[in-house]
Design a protein around this motif. Structure first.
Motif, PDB file in Angstrom:
ATOM      1  N   UNK A  42       0.806  -1.227   0.000  1.00  0.00           N
ATOM      2  CA  UNK A  42       0.000   0.000   0.000  1.00  0.00           C
ATOM      3  C   UNK A  42       0.839   1.277   0.000  1.00  0.00           C
ATOM      4  N   UNK A  43       2.029   1.212   0.589  1.00  0.00           N
ATOM      5  CA  UNK A  43       2.852   2.412   0.752  1.00  0.00           C
ATOM      6  C   UNK A  43       3.725   2.586  -0.479  1.00  0.00           C
ATOM      7  N   UNK A  44       3.628   3.738  -1.120  1.00  0.00           N
ATOM      8  CA  UNK A  44       4.401   3.982  -2.335  1.00  0.00           C
ATOM      9  C   UNK A  44       5.876   4.168  -2.005  1.00  0.00           C
ATOM     10  N   UNK A  45       6.707   3.975  -3.006  1.00  0.00           N
ATOM     11  CA  UNK A  45       8.145   4.152  -2.813  1.00  0.00           C
ATOM     12  C   UNK A  45       8.462   5.584  -2.384  1.00  0.00           C
ATOM     13  N   UNK A  46       7.819   6.555  -2.993  1.00  0.00           N
ATOM     14  CA  UNK A  46       8.071   7.956  -2.647  1.00  0.00           C
ATOM     15  C   UNK A  46       7.715   8.233  -1.184  1.00  0.00           C
ATOM     16  N   UNK A  47       6.563   7.724  -0.738  1.00  0.00           N
ATOM     17  CA  UNK A  47       6.164   7.902   0.665  1.00  0.00           C
ATOM     18  C   UNK A  47       7.188   7.285   1.606  1.00  0.00           C
ATOM     19  N   UNK A  48       7.643   6.094   1.263  1.00  0.00           N
ATOM     20  CA  UNK A  48       8.609   5.397   2.101  1.00  0.00           C
ATOM     21  C   UNK A  48       9.919   6.175   2.184  1.00  0.00           C
ATOM     22  N   UNK A  49      10.403   6.660   1.047  1.00  0.00           N
ATOM     23  CA  UNK A  49      11.672   7.393   1.029  1.00  0.00           C
ATOM     24  C   UNK A  49      11.566   8.698   1.818  1.00  0.00           C
ATOM     25  N   UNK A  50      10.437   9.382   1.731  1.00  0.00           N
ATOM     26  CA  UNK A  50      10.250  10.612   2.517  1.00  0.00           C
ATOM     27  C   UNK A  50      10.287  10.303   4.012  1.00  0.00           C
ATOM     28  N   UNK A  51       9.654   9.210   4.420  1.00  0.00           N
ATOM     29  CA  UNK A  51       9.648   8.828   5.838  1.00  0.00           C
ATOM     30  C   UNK A  51      11.048   8.449   6.317  1.00  0.00           C
ATOM     31  N   UNK A  52      11.837   7.819   5.451  1.00  0.00           N
ATOM     32  CA  UNK A  52      13.208   7.460   5.814  1.00  0.00           C
ATOM     33  C   UNK A  52      14.047   8.710   6.016  1.00  0.00           C
ATOM     34  N   UNK A  53      13.904   9.686   5.128  1.00  0.00           N
ATOM     35  CA  UNK A  53      14.629  10.951   5.292  1.00  0.00           C
ATOM     36  C   UNK A  53      14.211  11.650   6.587  1.00  0.00           C
ATOM     37  N   UNK A  54      12.912  11.668   6.863  1.00  0.00           N
ATOM     38  CA  UNK A  54      12.436  12.308   8.098  1.00  0.00           C
ATOM     39  C   UNK A  54      12.988  11.606   9.343  1.00  0.00           C
ATOM     40  N   UNK A  55      13.100  10.278   9.270  1.00  0.00           N
ATOM     41  CA  UNK A  55      13.672   9.535  10.393  1.00  0.00           C
ATOM     42  C   UNK A  55      15.097   9.999  10.668  1.00  0.00           C
ATOM     43  N   UNK A  56      15.906  10.119   9.622  1.00  0.00           N
ATOM     44  CA  UNK A  56      17.293  10.538   9.823  1.00  0.00           C
ATOM     45  C   UNK A  56      17.388  12.008  10.217  1.00  0.00           C
ATOM     46  N   UNK A  57      16.436  12.815   9.796  1.00  0.00           N
ATOM     47  CA  UNK A  57      16.445  14.232  10.230  1.00  0.00           C
ATOM     48  C   UNK A  57      16.314  14.329  11.746  1.00  0.00           C
ATOM     49  N   UNK A  58      15.529  13.423  12.349  1.00  0.00           N
ATOM     50  CA  UNK A  58      15.332  13.485  13.793  1.00  0.00           C
ATOM     51  C   UNK A  58      16.425  12.741  14.569  1.00  0.00           C
TER      52      UNK A  58
END
Length: 318
Positions: A299-315
């Motif tokens: 269900x989760x698109x590649x773009x959504x997943x990559x944005x969440x990964x970047x946000x994880x590393x930002x925090x």
């Protein structure tokens, strides 16, 4: 209320799986060999330290807790690390599985408990064509990690047929998502990009082979597939868990840079230490068997997943 045990309870996938199960009303216990790092999971997720070699300790846990489901996620999960630590990879992935299955076989819940063993697409290893890999594709693993996981799948089949344990074996392809450790492609790329965003690293990204194409699925979709398999999978069967879409490492890197705050001026450098002793150009799976029997689809698109990964590393990069 259902009860579940997740082995490898402090791992990347286990945290997402525990959250999913707890949200569904489960009581969850996670097990680990090394207790206990700071966790960012729900407080109701209990972690127990256990010796994975101790069959009696496992049996006591099973008889006392009486789980409805066991998700066996514990093991050494890095293909590249398996080339450096072959013996420990076999011990972590195969020998520990034997110990756990023996404990289940001897326990009071052996007839009722459902067990999911988690393998890997690396079990398929060398493939002879560029078509999607199905569960009928012959196993020809070429890495120590792949060999260990193929052995687990054979072990699961044996315990299912000979001892009548309710075991389903999953073969997930590449996992991605927030919280994944370094040593995996999206985390390695994302950490470098966010370090550049924060001015902590020069605008240079070190990479391995960017031409290889792989099948990437968000971890949150993967754990949902695991839950669906427990509900509707057939004991003794094997199921691919994947997106069915090959993506190159280059396209992953390009997409991460595109959705970051440093989309211009980054230099890409090839790092020979990041290359594996053996690799294959295109590798992707077919999940139609899983869809047919459980209704699961990513269900989760590649773009959504990559944005969440970047946000994880930002925090997580200060």
């Amino acid at each position: 209320m259902k009860k579940a045990i997740i082995t490898g309870g402090t791992g990347f996938v286990a945290g997402h799986l525990a959250n999913s199960l707890i949200n569904k009303g489960y009581t969850v216990i996670g097990t680990t060999r090394n207790c206990c790092p700071e966790l960012h999971f729900k407080e109701t997720f209990e972690i127990l330290k256990i010796n994975y070699d101790d069959v009696d300790a496992w049996k006591r846990l099973l008889d006392n807790f009486r789980p409805d489901e066991i998700y066996h996620l514990a093991g050494q999960s890095s293909v590249s690390e398996s080339w450096k630590a072959k013996v420990s990879t076999i011990n972590a992935n195969l020998v520990n599985t034997i110990n756990i299955l023996e404990a289940i076989r001897q326990s009071e819940v052996w007839e009722s408990v459902k067990i999911l063993t988690v393998g890997s697409s690396e079990e398929y290893g060398h493939i002879n064509d560029l078509n999607a890999i199905t569960e009928r594709t012959p196993l020809q693993p070429i890495s120590p990690y792949g060999i260990s996981k193929a052995s687990v799948s054979m072990l699961a089949r044996q315990y299912s047929k000979v001892y009548k344990l309710n075991i389903i074996h999953a073969r997930p392809f590449n996992h991605i998502g927030p919280g994944q450790s370094l040593g995996f492609i999206t985390s390695d790329f994302a950490k470098q990009i966010i370090s550049i965003e924060k001015g902590l690293q020069a605008p240079i990204i070190n990479v391995g082979n960017l031409e290889a194409q792989r099948d990437f699925t968000d971890v949150r979709d993967i754990v949902e597939a695991y839950v669906r398999l427990m509900e509707g999978g057939i004991p003794g069967e094997v199921y691919n868990v994947c997106s069915g879409q090959p993506k190159s490492a280059q396209s992953i890197l390009d997409s991460l840079i595109e959705v970051s705050c440093v989309s211009n001026g980054i230099e890409i450098l090839r790092d020979e230490t990041k290359l594996r002793p053996s690799d294959y150009p295109c590798y992707f799976g077919d999940y139609s068997k899983l869809k047919q029997e459980t209704g699961w689809e990513p269900r989760i698109t590649l773009t959504e997943s990559l944005k969440d990964i970047l946000d994880y590393w930002r925090t997580h990069i200060k």
